[in-house]
Design a protein around this motif. Structure first.
Motif, PDB file in Angstrom:
ATOM      1  N   LEU A 440       0.836  -1.201   0.000  1.00  0.00           N
ATOM      2  CA  LEU A 440       0.000   0.000   0.000  1.00  0.00           C
ATOM      3  C   LEU A 440       0.875   1.257   0.000  1.00  0.00           C
ATOM      4  CD1 LEU A 440      -2.784  -1.044   2.551  1.00  0.00           C
ATOM      5  CD2 LEU A 440      -2.620  -1.476   0.083  1.00  0.00           C
ATOM      6  N   ARG A 441       0.448   2.233  -0.744  1.00  0.00           N
ATOM      7  CA  ARG A 441       1.217   3.477  -0.843  1.00  0.00           C
ATOM      8  C   ARG A 441       1.027   4.328   0.412  1.00  0.00           C
ATOM      9  NH1 ARG A 441      -0.133   5.522  -7.017  1.00  0.00           N
ATOM     10  NH2 ARG A 441       0.793   3.716  -8.113  1.00  0.00           N
ATOM     11  N   PRO A 442       2.031   5.164   0.722  1.00  0.00           N
ATOM     12  CA  PRO A 442       1.873   6.105   1.852  1.00  0.00           C
ATOM     13  C   PRO A 442       0.655   7.007   1.615  1.00  0.00           C
ATOM     14  CG  PRO A 442       4.160   6.025   1.160  1.00  0.00           C
ATOM     15  CD  PRO A 442       3.375   5.250   0.126  1.00  0.00           C
ATOM     16  N   GLY A 443      -0.088   7.268   2.657  1.00  0.00           N
ATOM     17  CA  GLY A 443      -1.274   8.091   2.560  1.00  0.00           C
ATOM     18  C   GLY A 443      -2.550   7.307   2.332  1.00  0.00           C
ATOM     19  N   THR A 444      -2.423   6.000   2.059  1.00  0.00           N
ATOM     20  CA  THR A 444      -3.616   5.177   1.849  1.00  0.00           C
ATOM     21  C   THR A 444      -4.373   5.026   3.167  1.00  0.00           C
ATOM     22  OG1 THR A 444      -2.498   3.961   0.080  1.00  0.00           O
ATOM     23  CG2 THR A 444      -4.440   2.929   1.074  1.00  0.00           C
ATOM     24  N   ARG A 445      -5.687   5.220   3.092  1.00  0.00           N
ATOM     25  CA  ARG A 445      -6.487   5.063   4.304  1.00  0.00           C
ATOM     26  C   ARG A 445      -6.904   3.609   4.446  1.00  0.00           C
ATOM     27  NH1 ARG A 445      -8.476   8.324   7.858  1.00  0.00           N
ATOM     28  NH2 ARG A 445      -7.866  10.144   6.600  1.00  0.00           N
ATOM     29  N   LEU A 446      -6.578   3.025   5.597  1.00  0.00           N
ATOM     30  CA  LEU A 446      -6.887   1.633   5.871  1.00  0.00           C
ATOM     31  C   LEU A 446      -8.336   1.480   6.310  1.00  0.00           C
ATOM     32  CD1 LEU A 446      -3.613   0.779   7.833  1.00  0.00           C
ATOM     33  CD2 LEU A 446      -4.111   0.273   5.435  1.00  0.00           C
ATOM     34  N   PRO A 447      -8.897   0.253   6.228  1.00  0.00           N
ATOM     35  CA  PRO A 447     -10.270   0.032   6.712  1.00  0.00           C
ATOM     36  C   PRO A 447     -10.485   0.425   8.168  1.00  0.00           C
ATOM     37  CG  PRO A 447      -9.553  -1.825   5.375  1.00  0.00           C
ATOM     38  CD  PRO A 447      -8.357  -0.946   5.571  1.00  0.00           C
ATOM     39  N   ARG A 450      -7.001   4.318   9.960  1.00  0.00           N
ATOM     40  CA  ARG A 450      -5.636   4.848   9.999  1.00  0.00           C
ATOM     41  C   ARG A 450      -5.124   5.073   8.578  1.00  0.00           C
ATOM     42  NH1 ARG A 450      -5.419   0.817  14.101  1.00  0.00           N
ATOM     43  NH2 ARG A 450      -5.087   1.714  16.182  1.00  0.00           N
ATOM     44  N   VAL A 451      -4.064   5.871   8.517  1.00  0.00           N
ATOM     45  CA  VAL A 451      -3.445   6.190   7.234  1.00  0.00           C
ATOM     46  C   VAL A 451      -2.037   5.608   7.217  1.00  0.00           C
ATOM     47  CG1 VAL A 451      -2.675   8.046   5.706  1.00  0.00           C
ATOM     48  CG2 VAL A 451      -4.813   8.267   6.967  1.00  0.00           C
ATOM     49  N   VAL A 452      -1.651   5.003   6.089  1.00  0.00           N
ATOM     50  CA  VAL A 452      -0.283   4.479   5.958  1.00  0.00           C
ATOM     51  C   VAL A 452       0.681   5.655   6.002  1.00  0.00           C
ATOM     52  CG1 VAL A 452       1.319   3.225   4.501  1.00  0.00           C
ATOM     53  CG2 VAL A 452      -1.087   2.543   4.588  1.00  0.00           C
ATOM     54  N   PRO A 453       1.570   5.707   7.021  1.00  0.00           N
ATOM     55  CA  PRO A 453       2.481   6.862   7.121  1.00  0.00           C
ATOM     56  C   PRO A 453       3.505   6.876   6.001  1.00  0.00           C
ATOM     57  CG  PRO A 453       2.953   5.257   8.844  1.00  0.00           C
ATOM     58  CD  PRO A 453       1.767   4.742   8.107  1.00  0.00           C
ATOM     59  N   ALA A 454       3.931   8.063   5.679  1.00  0.00           N
ATOM     60  CA  ALA A 454       4.929   8.228   4.620  1.00  0.00           C
ATOM     61  C   ALA A 454       6.335   7.970   5.176  1.00  0.00           C
ATOM     62  CB  ALA A 454       4.847   9.634   4.041  1.00  0.00           C
ATOM     63  N   SER A 455       7.225   7.421   4.349  1.00  0.00           N
ATOM     64  CA  SER A 455       8.638   7.299   4.706  1.00  0.00           C
ATOM     65  C   SER A 455       9.308   8.646   4.469  1.00  0.00           C
ATOM     66  CB  SER A 455       9.307   6.206   3.874  1.00  0.00           C
ATOM     67  OG  SER A 455       8.742   4.938   4.162  1.00  0.00           O
ATOM     68  N   TRP A 456      10.180   9.035   5.360  1.00  0.00           N
ATOM     69  CA  TRP A 456      10.822  10.335   5.228  1.00  0.00           C
ATOM     70  C   TRP A 456      12.212  10.289   5.864  1.00  0.00           C
ATOM     71  CZ3 TRP A 456      12.147  12.061  10.008  1.00  0.00           C
ATOM     72  CH2 TRP A 456      11.376  11.628  11.089  1.00  0.00           C
ATOM     73  N   ARG A 457      12.930  11.319   5.644  1.00  0.00           N
ATOM     74  CA  ARG A 457      14.254  11.482   6.265  1.00  0.00           C
ATOM     75  C   ARG A 457      14.516  12.968   6.441  1.00  0.00           C
ATOM     76  NH1 ARG A 457      18.378  12.219   2.008  1.00  0.00           N
ATOM     77  NH2 ARG A 457      17.304  12.191  -0.002  1.00  0.00           N
ATOM     78  N   VAL A 458      15.419  13.259   7.365  1.00  0.00           N
ATOM     79  CA  VAL A 458      15.813  14.654   7.574  1.00  0.00           C
ATOM     80  C   VAL A 458      16.591  15.141   6.352  1.00  0.00           C
ATOM     81  CG1 VAL A 458      17.370  16.126   8.933  1.00  0.00           C
ATOM     82  CG2 VAL A 458      15.797  14.576  10.078  1.00  0.00           C
ATOM     83  N   ALA A 459      16.355  16.360   5.968  1.00  0.00           N
ATOM     84  CA  ALA A 459      17.007  16.921   4.780  1.00  0.00           C
ATOM     85  C   ALA A 459      18.526  16.842   4.906  1.00  0.00           C
ATOM     86  CB  ALA A 459      16.572  18.375   4.580  1.00  0.00           C
ATOM     87  N   PRO A 460      19.230  16.370   3.853  1.00  0.00           N
ATOM     88  CA  PRO A 460      20.698  16.258   3.907  1.00  0.00           C
ATOM     89  C   PRO A 460      21.391  17.580   4.216  1.00  0.00           C
ATOM     90  CG  PRO A 460      19.825  15.047   2.028  1.00  0.00           C
ATOM     91  CD  PRO A 460      18.683  15.831   2.612  1.00  0.00           C
ATOM     92  N   THR A 461      20.794  18.692   3.776  1.00  0.00           N
ATOM     93  CA  THR A 461      21.426  19.985   4.062  1.00  0.00           C
ATOM     94  C   THR A 461      21.477  20.260   5.563  1.00  0.00           C
ATOM     95  OG1 THR A 461      19.258  21.030   3.711  1.00  0.00           O
ATOM     96  CG2 THR A 461      20.792  20.991   1.844  1.00  0.00           C
ATOM     97  N   TYR A 462      20.435  19.805   6.292  1.00  0.00           N
ATOM     98  CA  TYR A 462      20.431  19.985   7.746  1.00  0.00           C
ATOM     99  C   TYR A 462      21.529  19.138   8.383  1.00  0.00           C
ATOM    100  CZ  TYR A 462      18.980  19.474  12.612  1.00  0.00           C
ATOM    101  OH  TYR A 462      18.957  19.434  13.975  1.00  0.00           O
ATOM    102  N   VAL A 463      21.646  17.876   7.933  1.00  0.00           N
ATOM    103  CA  VAL A 463      22.672  16.983   8.483  1.00  0.00           C
ATOM    104  C   VAL A 463      24.064  17.560   8.243  1.00  0.00           C
ATOM    105  CG1 VAL A 463      23.632  14.648   8.424  1.00  0.00           C
ATOM    106  CG2 VAL A 463      21.166  14.994   8.141  1.00  0.00           C
TER     107      VAL A 463
END
Length: 534
Positions: A440-447, A450-463
């Motif tokens: 299931l794609r991120p943002g998909t609403r489950l029965p 709940r919503v499938v959370p998106a995968s993310w990371r901190v911006a490389p410029t911040y690191v």
């Protein structure tokens, strides 16, 4: 070449004086010189062995270790030459008389063994000091062949002078000779201080005070005679760093007056003790001032970091509330308590790794789905591998859901964070010949709502920005630690040494005053007795 020539001449002449006086006393007393020459030869061989072993060990080490060993050898050489300069500055006038007195005392027991041992130890001492000092000088020399030739020439001239003094055909003013060579050796030793500090930095031991000060390339162009004099002889680099300039001045300023001060005008013991005490007090005051005035820099990471998805698009923000609470504002605001994992190196700097996992996404989800449910979960499309005519459903469903969060912190500040989320549906039955899986794609609403959370990371410029800031703070802390801890510690040690010397010299002075008082009391007591007799 000039530096090694003076070192060989001075050290060799000291040994030659002792050997010549010992030989003269043995000859006057009809003793054989063979044992003395055997002792001298053994001392020379031992000194050569010390220099060769040090050189072999140094060349066998890795580059950084070689730099460290060269720094240690330089420090030992500075210690030796300083002790030699200080001793000669106070004993050069009566050196010959002292040596002759020691020789007469050694022959007092009727044997020449003590004189032979005296010659052996004298040559061994001077030879060992020469080996270390010359090796340290060779390391900073621009031409090793010329430096070796200078050392050999200096030793040859010293031997010739020793023979001339022994035969009585040459008389030199030892006080003037040692004062003149002392001035030159102070300059060489000050340059050796700067060279040793540079070697220590190359070894990774001293990282403070590396700021550029002046450009001396105009004074000593590469390959010129001036460059050979400044860099090869005096050890002054064309691009001196701040700590090298301070080290050079810290050695040169106190040592040069000691060498140049006329012996006849040197302060007495009591005045010398007062000077040492005043210098020690100034050193302690400077140490306290450095400790107070040099603060330790603090590291503070930015409060909020941007979060990006797999395509690099900013989708929200992340904030760490020390020490372990992470708040992410992505599709919705979520707060997660992190668990301490282990210390690691992340983005090139030491960091703490924290983790958190979420396993409640699969809670409350149905065990079966219709074809319409599948189409809704798959963004309005029939999943691949499902035929609406052959596989009309309903289907038995197994849910696999995971959401894992990793965060890396530096001194309670956020360095980096990543979140990986996935929900996988496994379908069976409903006309399917085999099991089918669907992610299931991120943002998909489950029965369950709940919503499938998106995968993310901190911006490389911040690191990158935090990594640079941490490196900068570490450098400034190294500077503060050196100027606010190491230098004050060295000043306190120097002050303690000065006070110890002053205290040890004060004790004989008190004894002399007490003895003088006792002597002055004797005539008065005799006078009282005379009056009583009368």
């Amino acid at each position: 070449m000039l530096a090694t020539f003076v070192i060989g001449l001075r050290e060799g002449l000291e040994a030659a004086l002792i050997v010549g006086i010992v030989a003269a006393f043995l000859t006057r007393n009809n003793r054989r010189l063979t044992p003395m020459w055997i002792g001298v030869g053994a001392a020379v061989l031992l000194s050569l062995a010390v220099g060769i072993i040090l050189h072999i060990v140094e060349t066998a080490l890795p580059q950084a270790a070689q730099e460290g060993m060269e720094a240690v050898i330089g420090a030992v050489a500075i210690f030796f030459v300083t002790g030699m300069i200080l001793w000669m500055s106070t004993h050069s006038r009566g050196l010959r008389g002292e040596l002759e007195a020691q020789a007469r005392e050694a022959l007092g027991d009727g044997t020449s063994a003590a004189l032979v041992l005296m010659a052996f130890l004298a040559v061994l001492k001077e030879g060992f000091e020469s080996a270390v000092f010359l090796l340290a000088t060779f390391q900073s020399a621009t031409n090793a062949v010329a430096a070796s030739a200078g050392a050999v020439a200096g030793l040859g001239v010293s031997i010739a002078l020793g023979v001339a003094i022994y035969r009585g055909g040459l008389r030199i003013n030892l006080s003037t000779f040692f004062r003149g060579t002392g001035v030159f050796l102070v300059l060489v030793a000050a340059g050796l201080v700067a060279t040793s500090l540079r070697k220590a930095h190359a070894a990774g031991w001293v990282n403070a005070g590396q700021q550029h000060t002046v450009d001396l390339s105009w004074l000593a162009p590469v390959g010129s005679i001036r460059s050979a004099l400044c860099t090869g002889v005096l050890g002054i680099p064309a691009d001196p760093r701040l700590i090298e300039v301070i080290g050079w001045l810290a050695y040169l300023v106190p040592m040069m007056p000691i060498v140049l001060w006329p012996p006849a005008r040197r302060p007495g013991r009591e005045a010398s003790n007062r000077i040492k005490t005043a210098i020690a007090a100034a050193a302690v005051a400077a140490a306290v001032g450095l400790v107070v005035l040099v603060p330790t820099p603090r590291f503070e990471a930015p409060d909020t970091a941007s979060a990006v998805d797999e395509s690099g698009t900013t989708i929200g923000t992340v904030r760490l509330s020390p020490p372990t609470t992470l708040t992410a504002s992505i599709e919705e605001v979520s707060t997660t308590e992190l668990n301490q994992d282990r210390s690691v190196t992340h983005s090139g700097i030491p960091a703490e790794h924290l983790t958190a996992s979420r396993s409640d996404l699969a809670d409350g989800l149905p065990a079966s789905l219709t074809l319409g449910d599948l189409v809704r979960l798959n963004s309005g499309r029939v999943p691949i591998g499902v035929d609406v005519l052959r596989n009309p459903g309903p289907y038995t469903v197994e849910w696999s859901a995971v959401a894992h969060l990793d965060a890396w912190t530096v001194e309670d500040g956020l360095l980096d964070a990543t979140s990986r989320s996935a929900v996988v549906v496994t379908l069976r039955g409903g006309g399917l010949p085999t099991a089918r899986t669907m992610s299931l794609r991120p943002g998909t609403r489950l029965p369950s709502g709940r919503v499938v959370p998106a995968s993310w990371r901190v911006a490389p410029t911040y690191v990158d920005a935090v990594s640079v800031a941490k490196g900068s703070v570490d450098n400034r802390r190294a500077e503060a630690g050196f100027w606010g801890r190491v230098v004050p510690g060295a000043l306190v040690v120097a002050a303690a040494a000065l006070l110890t010397v002053a205290w040890r010299r004060r004790a004989p002075l008190a004894q002399v005053i007490s003895s003088a008082a006792s002597v002055s009391a004797v005539p008065s007591s005799i006078s009282r007795k005379d009056n009583h007799v009368r």
